[in-house]
Design a protein around this motif. Structure first.
Motif, mmCIF file in Angstrom:
data_model
loop_
_atom_site.group_PDB
_atom_site.id
_atom_site.type_symbol
_atom_site.label_atom_id
_atom_site.label_comp_id
_atom_site.label_asym_id
_atom_site.label_seq_id
_atom_site.Cartn_x
_atom_site.Cartn_y
_atom_site.Cartn_z
ATOM 1 N N CYS A 47 0.833 -1.214 0.000
ATOM 2 C CA CYS A 47 0.000 0.000 0.000
ATOM 3 C C CYS A 47 0.865 1.261 0.000
ATOM 4 N N LEU A 48 1.897 1.261 0.822
ATOM 5 C CA LEU A 48 2.801 2.415 0.868
ATOM 6 C C LEU A 48 3.505 2.619 -0.473
ATOM 7 N N ARG A 49 3.954 1.520 -1.072
ATOM 8 C CA ARG A 49 4.644 1.635 -2.358
ATOM 9 C C ARG A 49 3.687 2.075 -3.454
ATOM 10 N N ALA A 50 2.474 1.539 -3.460
ATOM 11 C CA ALA A 50 1.494 1.931 -4.472
ATOM 12 C C ALA A 50 1.133 3.405 -4.321
ATOM 13 N N TYR A 51 1.001 3.867 -3.080
ATOM 14 C CA TYR A 51 0.719 5.279 -2.816
ATOM 15 C C TYR A 51 1.842 6.160 -3.357
ATOM 16 N N GLY A 52 3.081 5.651 -3.301
ATOM 17 C CA GLY A 52 4.224 6.391 -3.816
ATOM 18 C C GLY A 52 4.461 6.197 -5.304
ATOM 19 N N GLY A 53 3.568 5.461 -5.972
ATOM 20 C CA GLY A 53 3.687 5.269 -7.410
ATOM 21 C C GLY A 53 4.658 4.177 -7.811
ATOM 22 N N GLN A 54 5.073 3.358 -6.874
ATOM 23 C CA GLN A 54 6.010 2.279 -7.178
ATOM 24 C C GLN A 54 5.254 0.976 -7.437
ATOM 25 N N SER A 55 5.921 0.067 -8.121
ATOM 26 C CA SER A 55 5.330 -1.236 -8.427
ATOM 27 C C SER A 55 5.280 -2.109 -7.173
ATOM 28 N N VAL A 56 4.239 -2.924 -7.080
ATOM 29 C CA VAL A 56 4.108 -3.843 -5.940
ATOM 30 C C VAL A 56 4.131 -5.298 -6.393
ATOM 31 N N THR A 57 4.523 -5.550 -7.634
ATOM 32 C CA THR A 57 4.475 -6.910 -8.159
ATOM 33 C C THR A 57 5.416 -7.863 -7.423
ATOM 34 N N ASP A 58 6.555 -7.359 -6.967
ATOM 35 C CA ASP A 58 7.481 -8.245 -6.259
ATOM 36 C C ASP A 58 6.887 -8.741 -4.943
ATOM 37 N N LEU A 59 6.220 -7.851 -4.218
ATOM 38 C CA LEU A 59 5.574 -8.269 -2.964
ATOM 39 C C LEU A 59 4.410 -9.218 -3.241
ATOM 40 N N THR A 60 3.707 -8.994 -4.336
ATOM 41 C CA THR A 60 2.608 -9.883 -4.705
ATOM 42 C C THR A 60 3.119 -11.282 -4.996
ATOM 43 N N VAL A 61 4.246 -11.380 -5.680
ATOM 44 C CA VAL A 61 4.838 -12.692 -5.961
ATOM 45 C C VAL A 61 5.197 -13.407 -4.667
ATOM 46 N N VAL A 62 5.821 -12.709 -3.750
ATOM 47 C CA VAL A 62 6.251 -13.321 -2.488
ATOM 48 C C VAL A 62 5.053 -13.788 -1.671
ATOM 49 N N VAL A 63 4.071 -12.928 -1.492
ATOM 50 C CA VAL A 63 2.922 -13.281 -0.650
ATOM 51 C C VAL A 63 2.077 -14.370 -1.307
ATOM 52 N N CYS A 64 1.670 -14.164 -2.541
ATOM 53 C CA CYS A 64 0.809 -15.150 -3.205
ATOM 54 C C CYS A 64 1.533 -16.479 -3.421
ATOM 55 N N GLY A 65 2.812 -16.406 -3.729
ATOM 56 C CA GLY A 65 3.582 -17.642 -3.911
ATOM 57 C C GLY A 65 3.702 -18.441 -2.630
ATOM 58 N N SER A 66 4.052 -17.785 -1.542
ATOM 59 C CA SER A 66 4.241 -18.519 -0.287
ATOM 60 C C SER A 66 2.921 -19.032 0.281
ATOM 61 N N VAL A 67 1.875 -18.221 0.226
ATOM 62 C CA VAL A 67 0.573 -18.676 0.722
ATOM 63 C C VAL A 67 0.011 -19.769 -0.198
ATOM 64 N N GLY A 68 0.211 -19.622 -1.491
ATOM 65 C CA GLY A 68 -0.251 -20.644 -2.434
ATOM 66 C C GLY A 68 0.425 -21.985 -2.216
ATOM 67 N N VAL A 69 1.713 -21.974 -1.969
ATOM 68 C CA VAL A 69 2.436 -23.221 -1.684
ATOM 69 C C VAL A 69 1.957 -23.828 -0.365
ATOM 70 N N THR A 70 1.657 -22.986 0.606
ATOM 71 C CA THR A 70 1.129 -23.478 1.883
ATOM 72 C C THR A 70 -0.191 -24.209 1.665
ATOM 73 N N PHE A 71 -1.081 -23.614 0.886
ATOM 74 C CA PHE A 71 -2.360 -24.264 0.617
ATOM 75 C C PHE A 71 -2.189 -25.521 -0.232
ATOM 76 N N LEU A 72 -1.230 -25.526 -1.149
ATOM 77 C CA LEU A 72 -0.963 -26.724 -1.948
ATOM 78 C C LEU A 72 -0.484 -27.875 -1.057
ATOM 79 N N TYR A 73 0.379 -27.573 -0.114
ATOM 80 C CA TYR A 73 0.850 -28.587 0.823
ATOM 81 C C TYR A 73 -0.316 -29.127 1.657
ATOM 82 N N ARG A 74 -1.171 -28.218 2.116
ATOM 83 C CA ARG A 74 -2.331 -28.656 2.910
ATOM 84 C C ARG A 74 -3.254 -29.532 2.077
ATOM 85 N N PHE A 75 -3.417 -29.210 0.785
ATOM 86 C CA PHE A 75 -4.221 -30.061 -0.087
ATOM 87 C C PHE A 75 -3.610 -31.450 -0.214
#
Length: 101
Positions: free
Chosen positions: A43-71
């Motif tokens: 949110c802070l980076r987006a407010y400053g006009g910076q890209s947030v794709t790197d944080l999206t990769v980290v969060v979605c990737g790690s949570v996605g792998v967690t759910f895949l393991y649980r499956f």
């Protein structure tokens, strides 16, 4: 097998259910903290006009792998659907991140 043999076998295995539960809870809190902090920084980076794709990769990737393991451990379709959605977002975000640089 009598009670003493069962108790002795249990002690030999050295498996502490309380320790495993504490480890699981700590991992859950780590995941929640990582997600909340990443969203805050995004949110802070987006407010400053910076890209947030790197944080999206980290969060979605790690949570996605967690759910895949649980499956894989529980075979609950709910976890599979969540993991596919989150990992797809992570892949799209990774592609956008690469193309931005």
């Amino acid at each position: 097998m009598n009670k003493d043999e069962i108790l002795e076998k249990s002690r030999a295995e050295n498996h502490d259910e309380r320790e495993a539960a504490i480890r699981d809870q700590s991992l859950r809190w780590m995941l929640i903290t990582m997600t909340v902090l990443s969203v805050a920084f995004a949110c802070l980076r987006a407010y400053g006009g910076q890209s947030v794709t790197d944080l999206t990769v980290v969060v979605c990737g790690s949570v996605g792998v967690t759910f895949l393991y649980r499956f894989m451990k529980t075979k609950q379709i709910y976890f599979l659907v969540l993991s596919i959605m989150l990992l797809a977002v992570a892949v799209v975000s990774l592609i956008r991140f690469i193309l931005e640089y």
